[in-house]
Design a protein around this motif. Structure first.
Motif, PDB file in Angstrom:
ATOM      1  N   GLY A 166      -3.037   8.644  -3.015  1.00 50.18           N
ATOM      2  CA  GLY A 166      -4.482   8.762  -2.789  1.00 50.18           C
ATOM      3  C   GLY A 166      -4.806   9.762  -1.704  1.00 50.18           C
ATOM      4  N   ILE A 167      -4.015   9.740  -0.621  1.00 49.16           N
ATOM      5  CA  ILE A 167      -4.234  10.698   0.466  1.00 49.16           C
ATOM      6  C   ILE A 167      -3.951  12.122  -0.008  1.00 49.16           C
ATOM      7  CG2 ILE A 167      -3.386  11.440   2.728  1.00 49.16           C
ATOM      8  CD1 ILE A 167      -2.911   8.489   3.391  1.00 49.16           C
ATOM      9  N   CYS A 168      -2.871  12.302  -0.766  1.00 52.81           N
ATOM     10  CA  CYS A 168      -2.523  13.646  -1.263  1.00 52.81           C
ATOM     11  C   CYS A 168      -3.596  14.186  -2.202  1.00 52.81           C
ATOM     12  CB  CYS A 168      -1.173  13.599  -1.977  1.00 52.81           C
ATOM     13  SG  CYS A 168       0.237  13.395  -0.876  1.00 52.81           S
ATOM     14  N   ILE A 169      -4.134  13.336  -3.071  1.00 51.94           N
ATOM     15  CA  ILE A 169      -5.203  13.774  -3.970  1.00 51.94           C
ATOM     16  C   ILE A 169      -6.420  14.207  -3.179  1.00 51.94           C
ATOM     17  CG2 ILE A 169      -6.848  12.964  -5.714  1.00 51.94           C
ATOM     18  CD1 ILE A 169      -4.609  11.111  -6.744  1.00 51.94           C
ATOM     19  N   THR A 170      -6.791  13.421  -2.171  1.00 56.04           N
ATOM     20  CA  THR A 170      -7.960  13.761  -1.344  1.00 56.04           C
ATOM     21  C   THR A 170      -7.750  15.075  -0.610  1.00 56.04           C
ATOM     22  OG1 THR A 170      -8.442  11.402  -1.040  1.00 56.04           O
ATOM     23  CG2 THR A 170      -9.456  12.948   0.503  1.00 56.04           C
ATOM     24  N   LEU A 171      -6.574  15.244   0.008  1.00 58.96           N
ATOM     25  CA  LEU A 171      -6.302  16.466   0.759  1.00 58.96           C
ATOM     26  C   LEU A 171      -6.255  17.685  -0.164  1.00 58.96           C
ATOM     27  CD1 LEU A 171      -3.564  15.223   3.281  1.00 58.96           C
ATOM     28  CD2 LEU A 171      -5.988  15.659   3.720  1.00 58.96           C
ATOM     29  N   ALA A 172      -5.666  17.530  -1.351  1.00 61.06           N
ATOM     30  CA  ALA A 172      -5.580  18.657  -2.281  1.00 61.06           C
ATOM     31  C   ALA A 172      -6.964  19.100  -2.738  1.00 61.06           C
ATOM     32  CB  ALA A 172      -4.711  18.287  -3.483  1.00 61.06           C
ATOM     33  N   ILE A 173      -7.806  18.135  -3.074  1.00 58.44           N
ATOM     34  CA  ILE A 173      -9.160  18.468  -3.529  1.00 58.44           C
ATOM     35  C   ILE A 173      -9.962  19.119  -2.413  1.00 58.44           C
ATOM     36  CG2 ILE A 173     -11.340  17.498  -4.362  1.00 58.44           C
ATOM     37  CD1 ILE A 173      -9.690  15.379  -5.810  1.00 58.44           C
ATOM     38  N   LEU A 174      -9.863  18.577  -1.204  1.00 59.24           N
ATOM     39  CA  LEU A 174     -10.559  19.174  -0.061  1.00 59.24           C
ATOM     40  C   LEU A 174     -10.061  20.585   0.197  1.00 59.24           C
ATOM     41  CD1 LEU A 174     -10.753  16.198   2.479  1.00 59.24           C
ATOM     42  CD2 LEU A 174     -12.669  17.292   1.284  1.00 59.24           C
ATOM     43  N   ALA A 175      -8.744  20.782   0.109  1.00 59.60           N
ATOM     44  CA  ALA A 175      -8.182  22.106   0.368  1.00 59.60           C
ATOM     45  C   ALA A 175      -8.691  23.129  -0.642  1.00 59.60           C
ATOM     46  CB  ALA A 175      -6.655  22.033   0.328  1.00 59.60           C
ATOM     47  N   PHE A 176      -8.673  22.781  -1.921  1.00 54.28           N
ATOM     48  CA  PHE A 176      -9.144  23.719  -2.941  1.00 54.28           C
ATOM     49  C   PHE A 176     -10.641  23.983  -2.806  1.00 54.28           C
ATOM     50  CE2 PHE A 176      -5.323  22.280  -5.468  1.00 54.28           C
ATOM     51  CZ  PHE A 176      -4.667  23.494  -5.364  1.00 54.28           C
ATOM     52  N   ASN A 177     -11.411  22.955  -2.451  1.00 55.30           N
ATOM     53  CA  ASN A 177     -12.843  23.167  -2.257  1.00 55.30           C
ATOM     54  C   ASN A 177     -13.117  24.073  -1.069  1.00 55.30           C
ATOM     55  OD1 ASN A 177     -13.578  21.603  -4.442  1.00 55.30           O
ATOM     56  ND2 ASN A 177     -13.890  19.748  -3.252  1.00 55.30           N
ATOM     57  N   PRO A 179       0.809  -1.231   0.000  1.00 56.49           N
ATOM     58  CA  PRO A 179       0.000   0.000   0.000  1.00 56.49           C
ATOM     59  C   PRO A 179       0.836   1.273   0.000  1.00 56.49           C
ATOM     60  CG  PRO A 179      -0.019  -1.025   2.160  1.00 56.49           C
ATOM     61  CD  PRO A 179       0.642  -2.009   1.243  1.00 56.49           C
ATOM     62  N   ASN A 180       2.115   1.165   0.386  1.00 56.50           N
ATOM     63  CA  ASN A 180       2.970   2.356   0.397  1.00 56.50           C
ATOM     64  C   ASN A 180       3.183   2.917  -1.000  1.00 56.50           C
ATOM     65  OD1 ASN A 180       4.558  -0.192   0.112  1.00 56.50           O
ATOM     66  ND2 ASN A 180       6.252   1.244  -0.240  1.00 56.50           N
ATOM     67  N   LEU A 181       2.962   2.097  -2.043  1.00 54.48           N
ATOM     68  CA  LEU A 181       3.177   2.559  -3.413  1.00 54.48           C
ATOM     69  C   LEU A 181       2.058   3.450  -3.917  1.00 54.48           C
ATOM     70  CD1 LEU A 181       4.575  -0.697  -5.091  1.00 54.48           C
ATOM     71  CD2 LEU A 181       5.853   1.250  -4.173  1.00 54.48           C
ATOM     72  N   TRP A 182       0.843   3.286  -3.375  1.00 55.60           N
ATOM     73  CA  TRP A 182      -0.299   4.029  -3.914  1.00 55.60           C
ATOM     74  C   TRP A 182      -1.105   4.780  -2.857  1.00 55.60           C
ATOM     75  CZ3 TRP A 182      -4.850   2.447  -1.713  1.00 55.60           C
ATOM     76  CH2 TRP A 182      -4.882   1.161  -1.152  1.00 55.60           C
ATOM     77  N   LEU A 183      -0.991   4.389  -1.593  1.00 51.21           N
ATOM     78  CA  LEU A 183      -1.818   5.018  -0.565  1.00 51.21           C
ATOM     79  C   LEU A 183      -1.470   6.489  -0.362  1.00 51.21           C
ATOM     80  CD1 LEU A 183      -4.045   4.548   1.508  1.00 51.21           C
ATOM     81  CD2 LEU A 183      -2.286   3.885   3.156  1.00 51.21           C
ATOM     82  N   GLY A 184      -0.175   6.820  -0.425  1.00 51.12           N
ATOM     83  CA  GLY A 184       0.245   8.212  -0.229  1.00 51.12           C
ATOM     84  C   GLY A 184      -0.323   9.143  -1.280  1.00 51.12           C
TER      85      GLY A 184
END
Length: 235
Positions: free
Chosen positions: A208-219, A201-206
């Protein structure tokens, strides 16, 4: 994982954390460039349509209607097959993707600008500008567009999250940036493989978390700007 590689390494021996940070830079650059280009094109054509009206408005709005009916994801799938047949696997593939996203995404900005200018051009300050004999360019860029900028800033802020999510979707499907290019979408593509998804999961989980945080931040920023520019929106 160790102190030198806090998120481990991938199958090629590259540091995952370094690729995550580099991928964030690329993904955010894609988002900003596409949103800025969409805004410039949408403001130009939407402003012309709203100010001049008549056949100019009808022509531009019909183009907007046609482009709005084109599904972006199937088009990207088709273009990916075309790029593969043309053996386009370098960074230019990323530029083509940005170009297509811009050409298919400016219609929302054009509709917003057109609607605002249609309501603003009949206001008293525009009648005063006409009476003073200002040129058309000055009336549009000095009086009309500055009144649309607050709505545009909010739209651009909210649109950034959508572009980042779109790039991630294309990368997950393997039709986005070139395979060797580090983007959040390409990194999360590892989750499509059962072995990586279950045991690494270390290959893709980070990503995914960054995408979620970035989208939430911009929203959140977009919601805050909307409330700041329009106090009536506060609840």
């Amino acid at each position: 994982m160790n102190s030198d590689h806090i998120m481990g390494t991938d199958e090629m021996g590259y540091d995952v954390f370094t690729r995550l940070m580099t991928g964030g830079r690329v993904s955010l650059t894609i988002g900003f460039v596409v949103v800025i280009l969409e805004t410039v094109l949408g403001v130009l054509l939407g402003g012309i349509a709203g100010y001049f009206g008549k056949w100019v408005d009808q022509l531009i709005m019909r183009i907007v209607d046609i482009l709005s009916c084109i599904p972006t994801l199937p088009i990207m799938l088709i273009l990916s097959s075309v790029f593969n047949s043309w053996e386009i696997h370098d960074i230019s593939r990323l530029y083509y993707m940005m170009m297509v996203l811009t050409l298919l995404g400016w219609t929302s900005v054009a509709r917003l600008v057109r609607g605002q200018i249609l309501s603003l051009r009949e206001q008293e300050f525009m009648l005063a500008a006409k009476s003073s004999g200002l040129s058309t360019a000055k009336k549009i860029f000095k009086h009309l567009l500055p009144n649309v900028i607050p709505q545009l800033i909010v739209f651009m802020t909210l649109g950034l999250g959508s572009i980042i999510l779109y790039e991630a979707t294309l990368g997950y499907l393997g039709i986005g940036a070139p395979t060797g290019t580090a983007t959040w979408g390409n990194l999360i593509n590892s989750a499509s493989k059962a072995t990586y998804r279950n045991y690494y999961p270390n290959l893709w989980l980070g990503s995914g978390i960054c995408i979620t945080l970035a989208i939430l931040a911009f929203n959140f920023v977009g919601d805050g700007l909307r409330d700041a520019f329009d106090p009536k929106m506060k609840r």
